[in-house]
Design a protein around this motif. Structure first.
Motif, PDB file in Angstrom:
ATOM      1  N   ARG A  31       0.830  -1.199   0.000  1.00  0.00           N
ATOM      2  CA  ARG A  31       0.000   0.000   0.000  1.00  0.00           C
ATOM      3  C   ARG A  31       0.876   1.265   0.000  1.00  0.00           C
ATOM      4  O   ARG A  31       0.672   2.184  -0.793  1.00  0.00           O
ATOM      5  N   GLU A  82      -4.457  -8.310  -5.596  1.00  0.00           N
ATOM      6  CA  GLU A  82      -5.827  -8.588  -6.049  1.00  0.00           C
ATOM      7  C   GLU A  82      -6.809  -8.528  -4.891  1.00  0.00           C
ATOM      8  O   GLU A  82      -7.884  -7.951  -4.995  1.00  0.00           O
ATOM      9  N   GLU A  83      -6.416  -9.119  -3.762  1.00  0.00           N
ATOM     10  CA  GLU A  83      -7.321  -9.141  -2.612  1.00  0.00           C
ATOM     11  C   GLU A  83      -7.566  -7.756  -2.044  1.00  0.00           C
ATOM     12  O   GLU A  83      -8.597  -7.503  -1.428  1.00  0.00           O
ATOM     13  N   THR A  84      -6.583  -6.861  -2.202  1.00  0.00           N
ATOM     14  CA  THR A  84      -6.697  -5.543  -1.588  1.00  0.00           C
ATOM     15  C   THR A  84      -7.129  -4.474  -2.587  1.00  0.00           C
ATOM     16  O   THR A  84      -7.232  -3.300  -2.228  1.00  0.00           O
ATOM     17  N   GLY A  85      -7.318  -4.866  -3.836  1.00  0.00           N
ATOM     18  CA  GLY A  85      -7.731  -3.901  -4.851  1.00  0.00           C
ATOM     19  C   GLY A  85      -6.581  -3.060  -5.394  1.00  0.00           C
ATOM     20  O   GLY A  85      -6.788  -2.191  -6.244  1.00  0.00           O
ATOM     21  N   HIS A  88      -5.194  -2.649  -9.523  1.00  0.00           N
ATOM     22  CA  HIS A  88      -5.481  -1.670 -10.587  1.00  0.00           C
ATOM     23  C   HIS A  88      -4.358  -0.640 -10.708  1.00  0.00           C
ATOM     24  O   HIS A  88      -3.960  -0.271 -11.803  1.00  0.00           O
ATOM     25  N   GLU A  89      -3.841  -0.199  -9.531  1.00  0.00           N
ATOM     26  CA  GLU A  89      -2.731   0.759  -9.547  1.00  0.00           C
ATOM     27  C   GLU A  89      -1.463   0.112 -10.123  1.00  0.00           C
ATOM     28  O   GLU A  89      -0.729   0.739 -10.880  1.00  0.00           O
ATOM     29  N   LEU A 117      -9.252  -9.426 -12.321  1.00  0.00           N
ATOM     30  CA  LEU A 117      -9.976  -8.253 -11.815  1.00  0.00           C
ATOM     31  C   LEU A 117      -9.911  -7.076 -12.781  1.00  0.00           C
ATOM     32  O   LEU A 117     -10.899  -6.381 -12.980  1.00  0.00           O
ATOM     33  N   GLU A 118      -8.742  -6.853 -13.366  1.00  0.00           N
ATOM     34  CA  GLU A 118      -8.620  -5.768 -14.334  1.00  0.00           C
ATOM     35  C   GLU A 118      -9.480  -6.051 -15.553  1.00  0.00           C
ATOM     36  O   GLU A 118     -10.202  -5.178 -16.037  1.00  0.00           O
ATOM     37  N   SER A 121     -13.041  -5.334 -15.153  1.00  0.00           N
ATOM     38  CA  SER A 121     -13.432  -3.993 -14.729  1.00  0.00           C
ATOM     39  C   SER A 121     -13.940  -3.190 -15.926  1.00  0.00           C
ATOM     40  O   SER A 121     -13.281  -3.117 -16.961  1.00  0.00           O
TER      41      SER A 121
END
Ligand code: C2E
Ligand code: CA
Ligand code: CA
Ligand code: CA
Length: 274
Positions: A31, A82-85, A88-89, A117-118, A121
């Motif tokens: 993060r 992936e689990e934390t989103g 994408h960044e 996930l990407e 989206s």
């Protein structure tokens, strides 16, 4: 026996605790790394024509250079991302770096890896097309690799995204092809541009186990007008067999490891004779 069992449990328990500690440290640090725009690097692995050995493409592979743990494998941190989103960044960082390479090197193509996930989206296609247009790069020069398990997903958005990207000219490849799911039948479902034969098949060539499978994949690909890349080529024997079987492109440690951007640029300048 009871004592031994208890002991095993204690070892297992402390190992689990250790894993959980590392996992939560990595989550916290990832993060911060992304927020501060540091530590995330993009390496590039050259991809060569099977015949003639010309360097024609690069695969972008993300690296996390952690200040205390050193380089952490994407196999470990992509699932956390992936689990934390945070994926994408990370994807956007890789996309931007790749576009800048495409801008700088007008004669090559670059492939990037998209996570499930990407790819599912709704914002993804526009993100890709915006980056390409900001860098004035033709969409045809970017290829997006989806693992077979992602491509096998049953999502309307996934199919829509693939259609939108392909109609804009972006190429789509199925990564790790042959490793599972309904490989052959699934490729019929949506149009793609390339299959990347998984390393496990390339490894088995040495024992003569996978020649027929690879030949069948190539025959099918040629019938459908798809290109084929073999990945994980480590020996000259594999290189020769894959070329004779009709693979279009080869990638692997025999030819080149993934390189830092600086090393990759130096290699390309040497090749160009500059
Ligand atoms: P992948 O897309 O199948 O990438 C190929 C992996 O095999 C890379 O590992 C590469 O360094 C390694 N490799 C290439 N040639 C050889 C060889 O000859 N022998 C061996 N033993 N290995 C070889 P890497 O870079 O550790 O990446 C692992 C996986 O992490 C990738 O597998 C991909 O699924 C994922 N990944 C990497 N970068 C990204 C990214 O930017 N986004 C996403 N979503 N996933 C990524
Ligand atoms: Ca890949
Ligand atoms: Ca692969
Ligand atoms: Ca893989």
């Amino acid at each position: 026996a009871k004592a031994a069992g208890k002991n095993t449990y204690a070892i297992f328990g402390s190992h689990m605790a250790e894993l959980l500690r590392r996992r939560s440290a990595l989550e916290h640090d990832l993060r911060a790394a992304i927020k501060n725009r540091e530590q995330i690097e993009v390496f590039y692995q050259p991809v060569y024509a099977a015949v003639g050995a010309e360097l024609c493409a690069l695969e972008a592979l993300v690296r996390w250079n952690h200040p205390t743990f050193g380089y952490i494998s994407p196999q470990e941190f992509i699932p956390i991302a992936e689990e934390t989103g945070l994926i994408h960044e990370i994807g956007t960082t890789v996309l931007d770096d790749s576009c800048s390479v495409l801008f700088e090197l007008p004669h090559i193509t670059v492939s990037i890896n998209a996570s499930a996930l990407e790819m599912q989206s709704p914002a993804y296609p526009l993100r890709i097309l915006t980056a390409l247009s900001e860098w004035q790069v033709k969409p045809e020069r970017l290829e997006i690799e989806l693992t077979e398990s992602v491509a096998a997903g049953d999502s309307v958005q996934l199919e829509l995204n693939i259609k939108m990207l392909r109609s804009a000219g972006v190429k789509i490849a199925i990564d790790d092809f042959g490793t599972g799911y309904s490989s052959f039948s699934r490729v019929q479902k949506f149009a793609v541009d390339r299959l990347k034969i998984d390393k496990s098949f390339v490894d088995d060539l040495d024992r003569g186990d996978s020649n027929a499978t690879i030949a069948a994949i190539i025959t099918m690909a040629q019938r459908k007008g798809l290109k084929v890349t073999a990945e994980g080529v480590e020996t000259a024997e594999q290189q020769e067999l894959l070329r004779d079987l009709g693979c279009d492109h080869l990638q692997g440690f025999l030819l080149s490891r993934p390189l830092t951007r600086g090393d990759m640029m130096a290699l390309l300048k040497v090749r160009a004779g500059a």
